[in-house]
Design a protein around this motif. Structure first.
Motif, PDB file in Angstrom:
ATOM      1  N   ASP A  34       0.855  -1.180   0.000  1.00 45.59           N
ATOM      2  CA  ASP A  34       0.000   0.000   0.000  1.00 45.59           C
ATOM      3  C   ASP A  34       0.898   1.240   0.000  1.00 45.59           C
ATOM      4  O   ASP A  34       1.607   1.504   0.970  1.00 45.59           O
ATOM      5  CB  ASP A  34      -0.912  -0.013   1.221  1.00 45.59           C
ATOM      6  N   ASN A  36       0.229   4.221   0.415  1.00 47.45           N
ATOM      7  CA  ASN A  36      -0.131   5.225   1.414  1.00 47.45           C
ATOM      8  C   ASN A  36       0.169   4.809   2.848  1.00 47.45           C
ATOM      9  O   ASN A  36       0.110   5.639   3.747  1.00 47.45           O
ATOM     10  CB  ASN A  36      -1.619   5.581   1.293  1.00 47.45           C
ATOM     11  N   ARG A  37       0.481   3.549   3.070  1.00 48.29           N
ATOM     12  CA  ARG A  37       0.702   3.078   4.443  1.00 48.29           C
ATOM     13  C   ARG A  37       2.026   2.343   4.660  1.00 48.29           C
ATOM     14  O   ARG A  37       2.448   2.162   5.798  1.00 48.29           O
ATOM     15  CB  ARG A  37      -0.439   2.163   4.872  1.00 48.29           C
ATOM     16  N   ARG A  61       3.895  11.139  -0.606  1.00 51.38           N
ATOM     17  CA  ARG A  61       2.602  10.841   0.024  1.00 51.38           C
ATOM     18  C   ARG A  61       2.366  11.706   1.253  1.00 51.38           C
ATOM     19  O   ARG A  61       1.227  11.908   1.655  1.00 51.38           O
ATOM     20  CB  ARG A  61       2.481   9.366   0.355  1.00 51.38           C
ATOM     21  N   PRO A  65      -1.671  12.172  -0.284  1.00 56.21           N
ATOM     22  CA  PRO A  65      -1.750  10.716  -0.451  1.00 56.21           C
ATOM     23  C   PRO A  65      -1.984  10.323  -1.911  1.00 56.21           C
ATOM     24  O   PRO A  65      -2.576  11.073  -2.685  1.00 56.21           O
ATOM     25  CB  PRO A  65      -2.960  10.324   0.407  1.00 56.21           C
ATOM     26  N   ARG A  67      -3.813   8.645  -4.885  1.00 55.11           N
ATOM     27  CA  ARG A  67      -5.190   8.265  -5.187  1.00 55.11           C
ATOM     28  C   ARG A  67      -5.224   6.981  -6.008  1.00 55.11           C
ATOM     29  O   ARG A  67      -6.204   6.266  -6.007  1.00 55.11           O
ATOM     30  CB  ARG A  67      -5.906   9.385  -5.928  1.00 55.11           C
ATOM     31  N   GLY A  93      -4.394   2.569  -0.926  1.00 48.82           N
ATOM     32  CA  GLY A  93      -5.516   2.534   0.007  1.00 48.82           C
ATOM     33  C   GLY A  93      -5.694   3.852   0.730  1.00 48.82           C
ATOM     34  O   GLY A  93      -5.063   4.862   0.406  1.00 48.82           O
ATOM     35  N   GLU A  94      -6.548   3.805   1.721  1.00 50.14           N
ATOM     36  CA  GLU A  94      -6.776   4.991   2.542  1.00 50.14           C
ATOM     37  C   GLU A  94      -5.465   5.391   3.221  1.00 50.14           C
ATOM     38  O   GLU A  94      -4.721   4.533   3.687  1.00 50.14           O
ATOM     39  CB  GLU A  94      -7.837   4.708   3.605  1.00 50.14           C
ATOM     40  N   PRO A  95      -5.178   6.677   3.276  1.00 49.31           N
ATOM     41  CA  PRO A  95      -3.942   7.103   3.948  1.00 49.31           C
ATOM     42  C   PRO A  95      -3.988   6.798   5.436  1.00 49.31           C
ATOM     43  O   PRO A  95      -5.077   6.721   6.031  1.00 49.31           O
ATOM     44  CB  PRO A  95      -3.898   8.609   3.701  1.00 49.31           C
ATOM     45  N   PRO A  97      -3.929   7.437   9.276  1.00 49.52           N
ATOM     46  CA  PRO A  97      -4.411   8.605  10.041  1.00 49.52           C
ATOM     47  C   PRO A  97      -3.236   9.410  10.574  1.00 49.52           C
ATOM     48  O   PRO A  97      -2.232   8.855  11.020  1.00 49.52           O
ATOM     49  CB  PRO A  97      -5.246   8.011  11.167  1.00 49.52           C
TER      50      PRO A  97
END
Length: 105
Positions: A34, A36-37, A61, A65, A67, A93-95, A97
């Motif tokens: 991922d 973003n992570r 990122r 982040p 997309r 994926g979702e960044p 938090p």
């Protein structure tokens, strides 16, 4: 000190000084990274991604982040050909938090 002990000590120092890249394990079939992570170390598991490019991905990122995995080509040295070879191993994926700032006094 005996020669054997000196040789063992020298070997231990050399093993400890081995680059982190030598310890990388390749991605398992079907494993995804991922963008973003993933940590810098996890990004370095991608073929052709060393510390400098992994840190550049992380820096990009941090600004915004990803997309889609295709946006990784904005990193210098990562082109469309690399993306096509590795697209199956990438997700955006979702960044993660971000920590909340503590309130001021």
């Amino acid at each position: 000190m005996s020669r054997a002990l000196l040789a063992a000590a020298a070997a231990a120092l050399l093993l400890g000084a081995a680059p982190a890249e030598a310890k990388r394990r390749p991605l398992a079939p079907g494993e995804k990274v991922d963008l973003n992570r993933a940590s810098v170390a996890d990004l370095m598991r991608l073929p052709g991604i060393g510390r400098q490019r992994a840190e550049a991905i992380a820096a990009l990122r941090a600004k915004r982040p990803f997309r889609s995995p295709a946006e990784v080509t904005q990193v210098k040295g990562i082109g469309k050909a690399w993306l096509e070879r590795n697209r199956g191993s990438l997700v955006a994926g979702e960044p993660a938090p971000r920590p909340k700032a503590s309130p001021g006094p």
